[in-house]
Write a protein that holds these residues in place. Structure first.
Motif, PDB file in Angstrom:
ATOM      1  N   SER A 159       7.222  14.311 -22.325  1.00  0.00           N
ATOM      2  CA  SER A 159       7.249  14.957 -23.633  1.00  0.00           C
ATOM      3  C   SER A 159       5.828  15.168 -24.134  1.00  0.00           C
ATOM      4  CB  SER A 159       8.046  14.115 -24.636  1.00  0.00           C
ATOM      5  OG  SER A 159       8.168  14.793 -25.862  1.00  0.00           O
ATOM      6  N   THR A 160       5.322  16.379 -23.952  1.00  0.00           N
ATOM      7  CA  THR A 160       3.984  16.758 -24.410  1.00  0.00           C
ATOM      8  C   THR A 160       4.075  18.090 -25.139  1.00  0.00           C
ATOM      9  OG1 THR A 160       3.567  17.665 -22.207  1.00  0.00           O
ATOM     10  CG2 THR A 160       2.637  15.493 -22.687  1.00  0.00           C
ATOM     11  N   ALA A 161       4.965  18.121 -26.133  1.00  0.00           N
ATOM     12  CA  ALA A 161       5.149  19.322 -26.957  1.00  0.00           C
ATOM     13  C   ALA A 161       5.365  20.543 -26.053  1.00  0.00           C
ATOM     14  CB  ALA A 161       3.967  19.498 -27.901  1.00  0.00           C
ATOM     15  N   CYS A 162       4.627  21.610 -26.280  1.00  0.00           N
ATOM     16  CA  CYS A 162       4.889  22.877 -25.589  1.00  0.00           C
ATOM     17  C   CYS A 162       4.413  22.900 -24.139  1.00  0.00           C
ATOM     18  CB  CYS A 162       4.257  24.030 -26.366  1.00  0.00           C
ATOM     19  SG  CYS A 162       4.743  24.045 -28.097  1.00  0.00           S
ATOM     20  N   ALA A 163       3.772  21.835 -23.679  1.00  0.00           N
ATOM     21  CA  ALA A 163       3.355  21.746 -22.277  1.00  0.00           C
ATOM     22  C   ALA A 163       4.284  20.839 -21.473  1.00  0.00           C
ATOM     23  CB  ALA A 163       1.924  21.223 -22.182  1.00  0.00           C
ATOM     24  N   SER A 164       5.365  20.367 -22.077  1.00  0.00           N
ATOM     25  CA  SER A 164       6.227  19.365 -21.439  1.00  0.00           C
ATOM     26  C   SER A 164       6.724  19.788 -20.066  1.00  0.00           C
ATOM     27  CB  SER A 164       7.425  19.051 -22.347  1.00  0.00           C
ATOM     28  OG  SER A 164       7.035  18.525 -23.580  1.00  0.00           O
ATOM     29  N   SER A 165       7.242  21.009 -19.944  1.00  0.00           N
ATOM     30  CA  SER A 165       7.789  21.457 -18.657  1.00  0.00           C
ATOM     31  C   SER A 165       6.718  21.552 -17.584  1.00  0.00           C
ATOM     32  CB  SER A 165       8.478  22.817 -18.811  1.00  0.00           C
ATOM     33  OG  SER A 165       9.689  22.684 -19.497  1.00  0.00           O
ATOM     34  N   ASN A 166       5.556  22.095 -17.943  1.00  0.00           N
ATOM     35  CA  ASN A 166       4.494  22.209 -16.945  1.00  0.00           C
ATOM     36  C   ASN A 166       3.986  20.837 -16.515  1.00  0.00           C
ATOM     37  OD1 ASN A 166       4.727  24.975 -17.118  1.00  0.00           O
ATOM     38  ND2 ASN A 166       2.517  25.324 -17.230  1.00  0.00           N
ATOM     39  N   HIS A 167       3.893  19.921 -17.466  1.00  0.00           N
ATOM     40  CA  HIS A 167       3.512  18.563 -17.089  1.00  0.00           C
ATOM     41  C   HIS A 167       4.569  17.923 -16.178  1.00  0.00           C
ATOM     42  CE1 HIS A 167       0.429  18.192 -20.471  1.00  0.00           C
ATOM     43  NE2 HIS A 167      -0.199  17.726 -19.404  1.00  0.00           N
ATOM     44  N   ALA A 168       5.843  18.161 -16.490  1.00  0.00           N
ATOM     45  CA  ALA A 168       6.919  17.609 -15.670  1.00  0.00           C
ATOM     46  C   ALA A 168       6.870  18.182 -14.255  1.00  0.00           C
ATOM     47  CB  ALA A 168       8.272  17.899 -16.317  1.00  0.00           C
ATOM     48  N   MET A 169       6.712  19.503 -14.163  1.00  0.00           N
ATOM     49  CA  MET A 169       6.669  20.133 -12.838  1.00  0.00           C
ATOM     50  C   MET A 169       5.442  19.697 -12.061  1.00  0.00           C
ATOM     51  SD  MET A 169       8.309  23.929 -13.519  1.00  0.00           S
ATOM     52  CE  MET A 169       7.174  24.442 -14.829  1.00  0.00           C
ATOM     53  N   ALA A 170       4.342  19.436 -12.755  1.00  0.00           N
ATOM     54  CA  ALA A 170       3.145  18.927 -12.089  1.00  0.00           C
ATOM     55  C   ALA A 170       3.389  17.555 -11.484  1.00  0.00           C
ATOM     56  CB  ALA A 170       1.986  18.866 -13.085  1.00  0.00           C
ATOM     57  N   GLN A 171       4.117  16.704 -12.212  1.00  0.00           N
ATOM     58  CA  GLN A 171       4.428  15.377 -11.685  1.00  0.00           C
ATOM     59  C   GLN A 171       5.356  15.458 -10.471  1.00  0.00           C
ATOM     60  OE1 GLN A 171       2.704  12.692 -12.854  1.00  0.00           O
ATOM     61  NE2 GLN A 171       1.748  14.373 -13.970  1.00  0.00           N
ATOM     62  N   ALA A 172       6.356  16.326 -10.561  1.00  0.00           N
ATOM     63  CA  ALA A 172       7.263  16.505  -9.427  1.00  0.00           C
ATOM     64  C   ALA A 172       6.503  17.025  -8.210  1.00  0.00           C
ATOM     65  CB  ALA A 172       8.378  17.471  -9.814  1.00  0.00           C
ATOM     66  N   PHE A 173       5.627  17.985  -8.432  1.00  0.00           N
ATOM     67  CA  PHE A 173       4.799  18.540  -7.362  1.00  0.00           C
ATOM     68  C   PHE A 173       3.957  17.444  -6.706  1.00  0.00           C
ATOM     69  CE2 PHE A 173       0.476  20.486  -6.576  1.00  0.00           C
ATOM     70  CZ  PHE A 173       0.780  21.062  -5.355  1.00  0.00           C
ATOM     71  N   ALA A 174       3.320  16.617  -7.522  1.00  0.00           N
ATOM     72  CA  ALA A 174       2.471  15.555  -6.989  1.00  0.00           C
ATOM     73  C   ALA A 174       3.268  14.570  -6.145  1.00  0.00           C
ATOM     74  CB  ALA A 174       1.762  14.827  -8.141  1.00  0.00           C
ATOM     75  N   MET A 175       4.496  14.272  -6.564  1.00  0.00           N
ATOM     76  CA  MET A 175       5.327  13.324  -5.820  1.00  0.00           C
ATOM     77  C   MET A 175       5.728  13.879  -4.454  1.00  0.00           C
ATOM     78  SD  MET A 175       7.759  11.762  -8.785  1.00  0.00           S
ATOM     79  CE  MET A 175       7.057  10.779 -10.104  1.00  0.00           C
ATOM     80  N   VAL A 176       6.076  15.145  -4.409  1.00  0.00           N
ATOM     81  CA  VAL A 176       6.450  15.746  -3.124  1.00  0.00           C
ATOM     82  C   VAL A 176       5.219  15.911  -2.253  1.00  0.00           C
ATOM     83  CG1 VAL A 176       7.483  17.758  -2.002  1.00  0.00           C
ATOM     84  CG2 VAL A 176       8.451  16.907  -4.146  1.00  0.00           C
ATOM     85  N   ARG A 177       4.120  16.357  -2.831  1.00  0.00           N
ATOM     86  CA  ARG A 177       2.898  16.572  -2.050  1.00  0.00           C
ATOM     87  C   ARG A 177       2.382  15.272  -1.446  1.00  0.00           C
ATOM     88  NH1 ARG A 177      -2.461  19.540  -4.478  1.00  0.00           N
ATOM     89  NH2 ARG A 177      -2.341  17.805  -5.970  1.00  0.00           N
ATOM     90  N   SER A 178       2.533  14.168  -2.163  1.00  0.00           N
ATOM     91  CA  SER A 178       2.039  12.879  -1.673  1.00  0.00           C
ATOM     92  C   SER A 178       2.942  12.245  -0.627  1.00  0.00           C
ATOM     93  CB  SER A 178       1.907  11.905  -2.847  1.00  0.00           C
ATOM     94  OG  SER A 178       3.189  11.516  -3.315  1.00  0.00           O
ATOM     95  N   GLY A 179       4.167  12.763  -0.484  1.00  0.00           N
ATOM     96  CA  GLY A 179       5.119  12.176   0.440  1.00  0.00           C
ATOM     97  C   GLY A 179       6.023  11.140  -0.197  1.00  0.00           C
ATOM     98  N   MET A 180       5.863  10.909  -1.491  1.00  0.00           N
ATOM     99  CA  MET A 180       6.716   9.939  -2.178  1.00  0.00           C
ATOM    100  C   MET A 180       8.168  10.379  -2.170  1.00  0.00           C
ATOM    101  SD  MET A 180       6.638   8.687  -6.173  1.00  0.00           S
ATOM    102  CE  MET A 180       5.030   7.937  -6.053  1.00  0.00           C
ATOM    103  N   ALA A 181       8.392  11.696  -2.308  1.00  0.00           N
ATOM    104  CA  ALA A 181       9.755  12.226  -2.352  1.00  0.00           C
ATOM    105  C   ALA A 181       9.843  13.491  -1.504  1.00  0.00           C
ATOM    106  CB  ALA A 181      10.160  12.539  -3.791  1.00  0.00           C
ATOM    107  N   PRO A 182      10.938  13.655  -0.756  1.00  0.00           N
ATOM    108  CA  PRO A 182      11.096  14.890   0.023  1.00  0.00           C
ATOM    109  C   PRO A 182      11.476  16.081  -0.857  1.00  0.00           C
ATOM    110  CG  PRO A 182      13.000  13.471   0.323  1.00  0.00           C
ATOM    111  CD  PRO A 182      12.022  12.692  -0.495  1.00  0.00           C
ATOM    112  N   ALA A 183      12.113  15.798  -1.996  1.00  0.00           N
ATOM    113  CA  ALA A 183      12.523  16.855  -2.913  1.00  0.00           C
ATOM    114  C   ALA A 183      12.633  16.281  -4.316  1.00  0.00           C
ATOM    115  CB  ALA A 183      13.856  17.467  -2.483  1.00  0.00           C
ATOM    116  N   MET A 184      12.361  17.143  -5.309  1.00  0.00           N
ATOM    117  CA  MET A 184      12.491  16.739  -6.701  1.00  0.00           C
ATOM    118  C   MET A 184      13.127  17.881  -7.488  1.00  0.00           C
ATOM    119  SD  MET A 184      11.268  13.620  -7.169  1.00  0.00           S
ATOM    120  CE  MET A 184      10.969  13.551  -8.934  1.00  0.00           C
TER     121      MET A 184
END
Length: 402
Positions: A159-184
């Motif tokens: 929850s970061t006001a009007c940037a919430s979705s982009n911040h969320a997608m950035a976190q999901a991207f980082a998790m998949v890119r790092s190998g933590m998750a195969p899909a998010m």
């Protein structure tokens, strides 16, 4: 570091209840901003919005579910169904154990807050429904998506006001890119178009009473919208091995904080986020063909964003296309970046740039190609999606054709 691709997309917004119809509406420059149909609208100064219409929750969800699903959760589940079904993923075994959900929302269950404040303060009731708290909490949508689709990995809400979705997608991207998750499963949703939600925004004096006209010299404010955009981010080799249709690649992201003012945007903060996304993606500024702007239609945001683009891209800024689809679907606050990502995917896959509608008069402080009023055919291989929020929270996502 692993490559990350998008294999599923889903949405519900003021333009349409699915992705294909949303693309069509964007291509046709449809305006989804209309008079609001909500309780006590006559008491509001602002009576327009990008409201989702013809959405019958009672036909989708049973009585028990309705007691748990605020409108923002209802939108999320509808969009998630479309996205996950398109991806073709079935979350069982190790895939289920490691995959999760990261969603963005600014307000969570605003309609639930509004309804229950009315019940207690206006109607004098001394009891509310026992599920009010789990219905209104910001993580409700993410939790219900995880339960509906058996996603047992990292799941939370940003929850970061009007940037919430982009911040969320950035976190999901980082998790998949790092190998933590195969899909998010990721994206965001918002539904603030109730009396209290609109009344609160009225107090800021940044709202337009008639239209959202980003970058136009006669712009006079933002217009709220509602809805959801949900995506499946997946590791590239995992998607390739199962023969999945790949919509595009998520190439990079960056986040920055203005650290200056709670409501006034900073050119430097926005510029650092865009430059950071290019650096993270290892993309030269000259490769970017389109930017989906934050473009709220307020005097301060639009000129600040254009100045930041000029700083980052230099002479190439004159060759860039930059549009704001908020002119069509309104500003979805915490869910806005997710719905706007669809315009980026459309640009990469279909070669069509969504327009900035409502543009009437050139502004010398916004002297970029804002794709005024009509969609444009153009081949682009790299795009950015900007989100700049109150509190000085900036998040930019870079996407590439594949």
């Amino acid at each position: 570091m692993k490559r990350v691709v998008i294999t599923g997309a889903g949405t519900i917004n003021a333009l349409a209840h699915n992705v294909s119809d949303t693309y069509r509406a964007m291509q046709e420059g449809v305006c989804g901003i209309k008079p609001l149909d909500i309780r006590d609208v006559d008491r509001l100064q602002i009576q327009i919005g990008g409201q989702v219409t013809e959405f019958e929750a009672e036909g989708r969800y049973n009585r028990q579910q309705m007691s748990l699903y605020d409108r923002f959760t209802q939108f999320t589940l509808a969009a998630a169904k479309e996205a996950i079904e398109q991806s073709g993923l079935v979350f069982t075994g190790d895939l289920a154990a490691r995959s999760g959900v990261v969603l963005g929302t600014a307000g969570g269950g605003v309609s639930t807050w509004d309804d229950n404040y009315r019940a207690v303060y206006e109607e004098g009731k001394n009891r509310v429904h026992p599920f009010v708290v789990p219905k209104l909490m910001n993580n409700a949508a993410a939790s219900h998506v995880s339960m509906e689709w058996n996603l047992k990995g990292p799941s939370f809400t940003v929850s970061t006001a009007c940037a919430s979705s982009n911040h969320a997608m950035a976190q999901a991207f980082a998790m998949v890119r790092s190998g933590m998750a195969p899909a998010m499963v990721t994206g965001g949703s918002e539904s603030m178009l109730c009396f209290g939600g609109v009344k609160a925004w009225e107090g800021l004096r940044v709202m337009s009473k008639n239209a959202c006209r980003p970058f136009s010299a006669n712009r006079n404010g933002m217009v709220q919208g509602e809805g959801a955009g949900i995506f499946v981010f997946e590791e590239y080799e995992h998607a390739k091995a199962r023969g999945a249709e790949i919509l595009c690649e998520v190439s990079g992201f960056a986040m920055s904080s203005d650290a200056t003012d709670i409501v006034m945007p900073s050119k430097n903060g926005a510029a650092r986020a865009m430059a950071g996304a290019l650096k993270d993606a290892q993309i030269d500024a000259s490769e970017v063909g389109y930017i989906n702007a934050h473009g709220t239609g307020t005097a301060a945001n639009d000129k600040t964003e254009c100045a930041a683009v000029a700083d980052v891209f230099g002479p190439h800024a004159d060759n860039l296309m930059i549009s704001s689809t908020k002119s069509m679907h309104g500003h979805l606050i915490g869910g806005t970046g997710a719905v706007e990502l669809l315009a980026c995917i459309m640009a990469l896959r279909e070669g069509i740039i969504a327009p900035t509608i409502g543009y009437e008069e050139a502004d010398p402080e916004c002297a970029l190609d804002v794709v005024p009023n009509e969609a444009r055919e153009a081949k682009v291989n790299v795009v950015l999606s900007n989100a700049f929020a109150f509190g000085g929270m900036n998040a930019v996502v870079a996407l590439s054709a594949i």
